[in-house]
Design a protein around this motif. Structure first.
Motif, PDB file in Angstrom:
ATOM      1  N   TYR A 178      49.316  15.103  23.956  1.00  0.00           N
ATOM      2  CA  TYR A 178      48.038  15.837  23.912  1.00  0.00           C
ATOM      3  C   TYR A 178      46.846  14.878  24.004  1.00  0.00           C
ATOM      4  CZ  TYR A 178      50.367  20.248  22.903  1.00  0.00           C
ATOM      5  OH  TYR A 178      51.140  21.379  22.997  1.00  0.00           O
ATOM      6  N   THR A 179      46.995  13.697  23.419  1.00  0.00           N
ATOM      7  CA  THR A 179      45.944  12.685  23.553  1.00  0.00           C
ATOM      8  C   THR A 179      45.801  12.256  25.005  1.00  0.00           C
ATOM      9  OG1 THR A 179      46.359  11.908  21.298  1.00  0.00           O
ATOM     10  CG2 THR A 179      45.183  10.402  22.775  1.00  0.00           C
ATOM     11  N   ALA A 236      54.164  17.715  26.574  1.00  0.00           N
ATOM     12  CA  ALA A 236      53.851  18.023  25.180  1.00  0.00           C
ATOM     13  C   ALA A 236      54.602  19.254  24.688  1.00  0.00           C
ATOM     14  CB  ALA A 236      52.348  18.214  24.998  1.00  0.00           C
ATOM     15  N   THR A 240      54.791  13.582  16.347  1.00  0.00           N
ATOM     16  CA  THR A 240      53.931  12.500  16.799  1.00  0.00           C
ATOM     17  C   THR A 240      53.972  12.344  18.316  1.00  0.00           C
ATOM     18  OG1 THR A 240      54.355  11.346  14.733  1.00  0.00           O
ATOM     19  CG2 THR A 240      53.429  10.041  16.522  1.00  0.00           C
ATOM     20  N   GLU A 241      55.142  12.533  18.907  1.00  0.00           N
ATOM     21  CA  GLU A 241      55.251  12.382  20.357  1.00  0.00           C
ATOM     22  C   GLU A 241      54.394  13.428  21.071  1.00  0.00           C
ATOM     23  OE1 GLU A 241      58.549  11.990  23.925  1.00  0.00           O
ATOM     24  OE2 GLU A 241      59.246  12.304  21.870  1.00  0.00           O
ATOM     25  N   ALA A 242      54.404  14.651  20.568  1.00  0.00           N
ATOM     26  CA  ALA A 242      53.552  15.693  21.156  1.00  0.00           C
ATOM     27  C   ALA A 242      52.079  15.328  21.008  1.00  0.00           C
ATOM     28  CB  ALA A 242      53.833  17.041  20.498  1.00  0.00           C
ATOM     29  N   ALA A 243      51.711  14.763  19.869  1.00  0.00           N
ATOM     30  CA  ALA A 243      50.317  14.362  19.652  1.00  0.00           C
ATOM     31  C   ALA A 243      49.891  13.313  20.680  1.00  0.00           C
ATOM     32  CB  ALA A 243      50.136  13.823  18.231  1.00  0.00           C
ATOM     33  N   TRP A 244      50.787  12.387  21.019  1.00  0.00           N
ATOM     34  CA  TRP A 244      50.470  11.382  22.035  1.00  0.00           C
ATOM     35  C   TRP A 244      50.272  12.026  23.406  1.00  0.00           C
ATOM     36  CZ3 TRP A 244      48.416   7.002  21.052  1.00  0.00           C
ATOM     37  CH2 TRP A 244      48.727   6.322  19.885  1.00  0.00           C
ATOM     38  N   SER A 303      57.912  17.447  19.972  1.00  0.00           N
ATOM     39  CA  SER A 303      57.161  17.875  18.787  1.00  0.00           C
ATOM     40  C   SER A 303      56.722  16.648  17.988  1.00  0.00           C
ATOM     41  CB  SER A 303      58.023  18.794  17.916  1.00  0.00           C
ATOM     42  OG  SER A 303      59.179  18.103  17.476  1.00  0.00           O
TER      43      SER A 303
END
Length: 108
Positions: A35-36, A23, A29-33, A27
């Motif tokens: 972190y999910t 993560a 959307t990819e980072a959000a995935w 940065s």
């Protein structure tokens, strides 16, 4: 069965650490995935640790769980994040593995 679940919990600890590592490299959307994935792996790891600590001594369960996480995270760092594999790093990881095995051997 509890020892198998504890090993799985430790592997999920490695996975949540790896998700954090990925993560920070990306940065948006990819980072959000990533972190999910971190939150899912963290939840599974903790739930399994809670489950096994009902049967195994908490001191042993926690030490083995963190040991698996530490060893696995260092290996993931070396293999996937190109962290250095120095003699002393590998030496101390080896001593940690020996300690984890020792705790397993002396636990009921």
């Amino acid at each position: 069965m509890n020892w198998i679940l504890l090993i799985i919990a430790g592997l999920f600890e490695v996975a949540f650490a790896a998700c954090l590592g990925k993560a920070k490299e990306v940065s948006g959307t990819e980072a959000a995935w990533w972190y999910t994935g971190f939150l899912i792996c963290l939840s599974v790891s903790m739930l399994l640790l809670v489950k096994v600590s009902r049967e195994l001594p908490i001191g042993t369960a926690y030490a083995v769980w963190t040991g698996i996480g530490a060893v696995g995270t260092v290996l993931v760092g070396i293999i996937f994040f190109k962290e250095p594999a120095t003699f002393w790093r590998l030496f101390f990881i080896s001593t940690l593995i020996a300690s984890i095995v020792g705790l397993k051997l002396v636990s009921n």
